[in-house]
Every structure is written in C-alpha cells, then in structure tokens.
Enzyme design. Sequence first.
Site, PDB file in Angstrom:
ATOM      1  N   GLU A 163     -21.287  10.482 -11.267  1.00 46.30           N
ATOM      2  CA  GLU A 163     -20.815   9.823 -11.869  1.00 46.30           C
ATOM      3  C   GLU A 163     -21.786   8.369 -10.641  1.00 46.30           C
ATOM      4  O   GLU A 163     -21.547   7.750 -10.009  1.00 46.30           O
ATOM      5  CB  GLU A 163     -19.597   8.399 -11.449  1.00 46.30           C
ATOM      6  CG  GLU A 163     -18.488   9.555 -12.802  1.00 46.30           C
ATOM      7  CD  GLU A 163     -17.420   8.625 -13.604  1.00 46.30           C
ATOM      8  OE1 GLU A 163     -16.854   7.684 -12.426  1.00 46.30           O
ATOM      9  OE2 GLU A 163     -16.766   8.915 -13.582  1.00 46.30           O
ATOM     10  N   GLU A 349     -14.526  14.558 -17.324  1.00 49.61           N
ATOM     11  CA  GLU A 349     -13.464  13.944 -17.162  1.00 49.61           C
ATOM     12  C   GLU A 349     -12.998  13.041 -18.308  1.00 49.61           C
ATOM     13  O   GLU A 349     -14.096  13.190 -18.772  1.00 49.61           O
ATOM     14  CB  GLU A 349     -13.589  13.005 -15.767  1.00 49.61           C
ATOM     15  CG  GLU A 349     -13.926  13.786 -14.747  1.00 49.61           C
ATOM     16  CD  GLU A 349     -14.093  12.914 -13.097  1.00 49.61           C
ATOM     17  OE1 GLU A 349     -13.665  11.417 -13.560  1.00 49.61           O
ATOM     18  OE2 GLU A 349     -14.584  12.824 -12.454  1.00 49.61           O
TER      19      GLU A 349
HETATM   20  C1  FCB Z   1     -13.366   8.664 -12.255  1.00 45.77           C
HETATM   21  C2  FCB Z   1     -13.664   8.737 -11.095  1.00 45.77           C
HETATM   22  C3  FCB Z   1     -12.774  10.359 -10.377  1.00 45.77           C
HETATM   23  C4  FCB Z   1     -11.374   9.356 -10.552  1.00 45.77           C
HETATM   24  C5  FCB Z   1     -11.069   8.952 -12.598  1.00 45.77           C
HETATM   25  C6  FCB Z   1     -10.196   8.570 -12.681  1.00 45.77           C
HETATM   26  O1  FCB Z   1     -14.436   7.409 -12.435  1.00 45.77           O
HETATM   27  O2  FCB Z   1     -14.565  10.576 -10.990  1.00 45.77           O
HETATM   28  O3  FCB Z   1     -12.788  10.267  -9.585  1.00 45.77           O
HETATM   29  O4  FCB Z   1     -11.065   7.985  -9.819  1.00 45.77           O
HETATM   30  O5  FCB Z   1     -12.515   8.262 -12.208  1.00 45.77           O
END
Ligand code: FCB
Length: 442
Positions: A163, A349
């Site tokens: 990110e 994620e």
């Molecule tokens: C993302 C991050 C991860 C975690 C989630 C909830 O932005 O990559 O580390 O904090 O959010």
Amino acid sequence: MQFPKDFLWGAATAAYQIEGSPLADGAGVSIWHRFSHTPGTILNGDTGDVACDHYRRWQEDVEWMKRLGLNAYRFSVAWGRVLPTGRGAVNQKGLDFYKRLVDGLLRAGITPMITLYHWDLPAELQDCGGWANRDCAKWFADYACLMFRELGDRVQLWATLNEPWVVMALGYLWGQHAPGIRDIGAAAKAGHHMLLGHGKAVCALRSLGLPNAKIGIVTNLGPQQPASDSPQDQMVAALWHNFINRYFLDPIFHGEYPDAVISFIGEFAPKAAPDDMQIIQSRIDFLGVNYYTRNVLAYDASDPIGSRTVYQEGKLHTEMGWEVYPEGLYEILKWVQAEYGDIPLYITENGAAFPDAPNTQGEVDDPLRVDYIRAHLEQAHRTIQDGVPLKGYFYWSLMDNFEWAFGYSKRFGLLYVDFETQKRIMKSSGRWYAEFIAGQRQ
Ligand code: FCB
C-alpha cells in the site's frame, strides 16, 4: 462455490503488527517503533513492543495456520531486523528468524508470500530523509536483492511494497502514520521514490534469474463513487478514483501518472528523471489487491480537497467505520482487468474489525465476520467466473494485532489474541474459514 484447485487460501500479517521484540537480536530501530513511542501518536499509547509476541511464538502460530488449513501465508520482513541501519552490515540473527519461519511454513505445506516493505523503514534511513530521499529507492532495492539471494530458492511469491498510497498519504501528507510528516512536496517525492524502489527491486529479481520466483506489488483499491449524479459529485469521485486507484498503477502499467492528479497537485507533482518510468514499468508477475470498502463522495466547498465521504445510512459498518460493501470487490477487480489487462491477481488483504470478546465458555463468536468473509468470497468467485485471473485470497488478519494508529483497539483476526496472556482462541470465523477451505480441497 467451487474455486480452482490451485487457488491459494491464506491469511495475512505484517511484521510490526505481530512480532513484538522490536529490538531483539540486534534489530535496528524502525520508524514505527519510534513513532509509537512518541506520545500522542497511537490510541491509548499502545506500541508494538510486545504485539502478538510472534517473534518468539512463531512455531505455535504456524500450528494455528495448520489448524485453519491454510495453504498460503502472507507476512512481511522487518527491514531493520535484517539490516539494522537499513543498508550495509547484515544482522544474521534477524535473517535467521525469517529463514526458520519460511522453513517451518514449507514443512507445514504452506506457501509463503513475503512482503518486503510493510511500513517499518529503518529509522536511520528516515534520518536521511526516508522515502523523500531518492537514494531510498536504491537502499530498498539492495535490501530486496539480499532477501532474494537468501530466500529466493524457497520463496516463490514476493511483494515489494504494501500500500504505497497509504504510506504516501498517511505517512507523509496527513501525518497519522510513521514518519508523521505533513508535507505535500515530501509526499509526492516519497510516492515517486517508492515506485522507483519497487521497479529496481523487480529488475534485481529478474537479474538473479531465479526460475520460480514471482514478483508483484500490493495496492489498496476500492470503488470511489459519486453520492449523486451532480457534475460536482462526479468530479470529486473521479479525482479520488484517480488518486487512490490509479496513482501507483498507471505508472507501473502505463508508464505515466494520471493527469487529473498531476494537474491537481500542480507545482508539487513528482519529477521523474529520464529513465525512471521505464524502471517503474518493469513487468510484474502479479498484482496484490487489498480491498476493504468503497467511498461514496460528495463535493464540499468547505473541505481543503473539496470533498467529503458520505456515510451510508442503514448499511453495516465495521468497527473501523468502513461500510461493508462486498460488490466493491467484484467491481474493483473487474476494473483492474479492464484497465491493466490479464495480470494474475491475489486478494492480499480483505477483512473486518468487530468488537470480539470471549464468552463465559471462553469462545469467541463472531457471526458478522463469517458473513463478511462469505460475502466477499462470493464476489471473488463471481469475478473468476467472469474471467478475471484471480489466484488466491488472504484474509486480514491471521490474528488480532497492533492496528497502527488505533493500537490494539481493533480486532481483525481469525484468531482472538488475549494480549495479557498471549493466548490465542480460534474465533467462529476461523472455524468457518477452515471448513470452507477443507470443502474446497475435497
Ligand atoms: C491495511 C494494512 C494492514 C492493516 C489493514 C487493516 O491498510 O495494509 O496492515 O492495518 O489495513
């Protein structure tokens, strides 16, 4: 819902959020260690000093992964454990920790995916300007190359950055994350140098000629939708879409920043040296997509950026205040394919924080999370049926952990962690996910 046989079923974590022991065995201070020890930065004054104590309990955690039936695990390497000052001398003990972890995963039949940078820059590099310094791209590539040499025989999936948009925006523009800078010029430079570091790391991997290693990047994406049909709402939604979804992907796939953002930031726009875009455009093998929610946006003249997020009344929101909007996963993955072609994708994620607590029997029942995962898997499945090359799903997160500026107040895990005793309890969502994965394997 039947997914492809070779689909990866995983969970994700990041070093600073779970490991604890941040200075053990010769590790160098990271910007998150420094930031969390700065009063007023983290809710309740929490730090990653202990976190989930994974640095010492990693074997137990691999056992939990086996119980979940995962066949993949995404984790990050703390740069400063391996190179305490960010460059130069290697700290063998730090490197050995990750070697042991990788070997343990492989013994358990779990495919590791390594993220090289999940936000914990060595503090010494920050003292030289961090990502705002162009040299940081080279420092990163050197560190990446070291990791490829050390682990590239055993690890096949490598993600350069996690990110970069969040690093740029929250770390350098709005100051809510380490290094806590609020400077648009520094932010634009940091963004450009992260891209350059990413590209150089891709080139480094290619030059080593590792036959099975694949490399990509992880970006946070999501639909940015207008609150109404008004031209002004449409305009701000388009600007946010360009900023969040295109700012890092356009350079990587098309070799240029999105015009709309560049003209918006005007004099602060990043200045690319002649060969930069060619390096940044180095071919990647996969794209990691982190998807949590969408934004519905309205024009708002009183806001510095001219927009505000419109809360969706009547919709379920997680404890982060994020709307649960599973269709957005389908929409954004379809958009990626339409815009950037048939690049293999991983959902690196996807997850939700809810206020979980053990009941009197010591069980943690989290039906909202079960619904969240199921609904998103349905959309993932629909995406594959519609021809998107989606190769895996990593739930965020394996276990409750240090949620950055929110400290330990947000629980995302499949495993509940009692931070007093370090006891892990499998939540009902963990059991559900395990059963789902087992069903896919039959
Ligand atoms: C993302 C991050 C991860 C975690 C989630 C909830 O932005 O990559 O580390 O904090 O959010």
